[in-house]
Motif scaffolding. Sequence first.
Motif, PDB file in Angstrom:
ATOM      1  N   ASP A 168       0.832  -1.207   0.000  1.00  0.00           N
ATOM      2  CA  ASP A 168       0.000   0.000   0.000  1.00  0.00           C
ATOM      3  C   ASP A 168       0.864   1.254   0.000  1.00  0.00           C
ATOM      4  O   ASP A 168       0.550   2.242  -0.670  1.00  0.00           O
ATOM      5  CB  ASP A 168      -0.920   0.013   1.223  1.00  0.00           C
ATOM      6  N   ARG A 169       1.952   1.202   0.771  1.00  0.00           N
ATOM      7  CA  ARG A 169       2.846   2.359   0.836  1.00  0.00           C
ATOM      8  C   ARG A 169       3.428   2.671  -0.541  1.00  0.00           C
ATOM      9  O   ARG A 169       3.458   3.820  -0.976  1.00  0.00           O
ATOM     10  CB  ARG A 169       3.972   2.105   1.842  1.00  0.00           C
ATOM     11  N   ARG A 170       3.882   1.618  -1.225  1.00  0.00           N
ATOM     12  CA  ARG A 170       4.448   1.832  -2.561  1.00  0.00           C
ATOM     13  C   ARG A 170       3.396   2.337  -3.539  1.00  0.00           C
ATOM     14  O   ARG A 170       3.681   3.177  -4.387  1.00  0.00           O
ATOM     15  CB  ARG A 170       5.075   0.524  -3.071  1.00  0.00           C
ATOM     16  N   LYS A 171       2.172   1.820  -3.413  1.00  0.00           N
ATOM     17  CA  LYS A 171       1.076   2.281  -4.279  1.00  0.00           C
ATOM     18  C   LYS A 171       0.814   3.772  -4.067  1.00  0.00           C
ATOM     19  O   LYS A 171       0.630   4.536  -5.011  1.00  0.00           O
ATOM     20  CB  LYS A 171      -0.195   1.477  -4.005  1.00  0.00           C
ATOM     21  N   ILE A 172       0.767   4.182  -2.795  1.00  0.00           N
ATOM     22  CA  ILE A 172       0.503   5.590  -2.480  1.00  0.00           C
ATOM     23  C   ILE A 172       1.627   6.473  -2.996  1.00  0.00           C
ATOM     24  O   ILE A 172       1.386   7.539  -3.574  1.00  0.00           O
ATOM     25  CB  ILE A 172       0.295   5.769  -0.962  1.00  0.00           C
ATOM     26  N   GLU A 173       2.867   6.021  -2.789  1.00  0.00           N
ATOM     27  CA  GLU A 173       4.005   6.818  -3.257  1.00  0.00           C
ATOM     28  C   GLU A 173       3.972   6.971  -4.768  1.00  0.00           C
ATOM     29  O   GLU A 173       4.282   8.045  -5.305  1.00  0.00           O
ATOM     30  CB  GLU A 173       5.312   6.169  -2.803  1.00  0.00           C
ATOM     31  N   LYS A 174       3.580   5.899  -5.479  1.00  0.00           N
ATOM     32  CA  LYS A 174       3.482   5.993  -6.940  1.00  0.00           C
ATOM     33  C   LYS A 174       2.343   6.925  -7.346  1.00  0.00           C
ATOM     34  O   LYS A 174       2.465   7.714  -8.285  1.00  0.00           O
ATOM     35  CB  LYS A 174       3.264   4.614  -7.558  1.00  0.00           C
ATOM     36  N   GLN A 175       1.217   6.826  -6.638  1.00  0.00           N
ATOM     37  CA  GLN A 175       0.088   7.722  -6.927  1.00  0.00           C
ATOM     38  C   GLN A 175       0.502   9.180  -6.747  1.00  0.00           C
ATOM     39  O   GLN A 175       0.154  10.041  -7.547  1.00  0.00           O
ATOM     40  CB  GLN A 175      -1.099   7.405  -6.018  1.00  0.00           C
ATOM     41  N   ILE A 176       1.232   9.443  -5.661  1.00  0.00           N
ATOM     42  CA  ILE A 176       1.686  10.815  -5.413  1.00  0.00           C
ATOM     43  C   ILE A 176       2.578  11.291  -6.557  1.00  0.00           C
ATOM     44  O   ILE A 176       2.415  12.409  -7.065  1.00  0.00           O
ATOM     45  CB  ILE A 176       2.435  10.908  -4.070  1.00  0.00           C
ATOM     46  N   ASP A 177       3.527  10.436  -6.978  1.00  0.00           N
ATOM     47  CA  ASP A 177       4.431  10.810  -8.072  1.00  0.00           C
ATOM     48  C   ASP A 177       3.648  11.061  -9.362  1.00  0.00           C
ATOM     49  O   ASP A 177       3.910  12.038 -10.077  1.00  0.00           O
ATOM     50  CB  ASP A 177       5.468   9.711  -8.306  1.00  0.00           C
ATOM     51  N   ASP A 178       2.673  10.201  -9.662  1.00  0.00           N
ATOM     52  CA  ASP A 178       1.874  10.359 -10.885  1.00  0.00           C
ATOM     53  C   ASP A 178       1.055  11.640 -10.844  1.00  0.00           C
ATOM     54  O   ASP A 178       0.979  12.381 -11.833  1.00  0.00           O
ATOM     55  CB  ASP A 178       0.954   9.151 -11.078  1.00  0.00           C
TER      56      ASP A 178
END
Length: 457
Positions: A173-183
């Motif tokens: 979930d953490r990696r998903k959120i970090e990717k969402q933030i970057d996108d």
Amino acid sequence: MAVPKARDVKFTAGREKVILVGGYRPGDLLSGEQPLEELERLAETAGAHVVGRIVQNIKQITPATYIGKGKCLEIKELAAQTGAKCALFDHDLLPGQAKNLDVATGLKVMDRTELILDIFASRARTRMAIVQVGIALLNYRLPRLKRLWTHLERQVGGIGMRGGPGERQMEVDRRKIEKQIDDLKHELKEIGNRKERMVSARAKDHFLVSLVGYTNAGKSTLMRALTGEQVLVEDKLFATLDTKTSMLKLGGGVHALLSDTVGFIRRLPHHLVASFHATLEEARHADLLLHVADASSPLVRGQIDAVNRVLSEIGAAGTETILVLNKTDALGPPVTLNGNTNGAEPASELDYAVLRRDYPEAIPISALRAEGLDRLKNEIRERAREGAKPLTLSVHAGDGKTLSFLATHFFEDSREADGEWLTLTGRASKGVLEKLLSSGTSVKILKGGLTPEETFK
């Protein structure tokens, strides 16, 4: 890409019952401010039904729960009496504090930042605002993943359980959120670049004026009064979230562009300030800021200071500014020198007299009653004129397109006709002069520099 929604904290359906909680240290409240006063306005804006209030004066924060254990028990008992399911704290809570308060009170606990984010999420309309709120929500949510994974507490700890399925899922979930933030940041950068190009292009042709101020100070009402635009006007915090720009006629054929912006607030969450830089592009590029303050609020000085701090944070502190004291129609009756003014009541005429003494350059108005607007527009026109440079231009009388452009962009003092040519004396901005000389018009500079750079050096 999909933008994350706020946590399931929408209050509009069924008017969820909430308890307001404040633990205040010395200096936390403004002079005259009532505890929980602004939090209640925020709760009402979110659609909540306030059924109870808990206030504690504290010397220092309790590390585990912010407030003391006794107050936690008091919240739990009040919730049982009133049927409240949520406690709203007038502070920013650490993830661990929020989790401990969930357990100690048996309620859904929200802090001030989460409440403001929820309001912003419900009011975002344009793609820019939606993306900005999404970034702020994800940045808020990232350090609180462990709190969201409450089922982890039901796992048996110890050797062999570290790195179990719950913890692995939390890392996913953490990696998903970090990717969402970057996108989302990438998308926001693209939107912001387009916005900046648009604002910069407008700045070349127009005098840009931006409305800034504390939330609910009356900026949208003033915009409607000045421009006639049917903008949304509500007696709620953060009624305006998406920037709107309209034409402002200053008289004499001259006009400017006026932009309304999101309202500021004390202790505005850092994530929101960072995310909303693009929305505040107008404020950063404006030639003039109209700082609208609610003269009827007993907290007006603190609100003015809060706006100035945000302006400094977004890089607009050095922009020329006119302080506008709005809502003079809402002032309370005079009070004696020995009278006490309740912080929840409107400022009195005596308070207002002291305010005018402290801010002698401010312009008093009532946007609601359209009082004082002529003086305000005259002041804006003078500021626009001061920023322009003296010029004498020669224009062919048959060049209707150029003459029409000059009618709304040139501060004309006089004109003389000499056959088929008109000599105009007045003032113009650098952007206007650049456009005239680069668009193949008949304009000739008779007095001033040979180029815009020489004229405005």
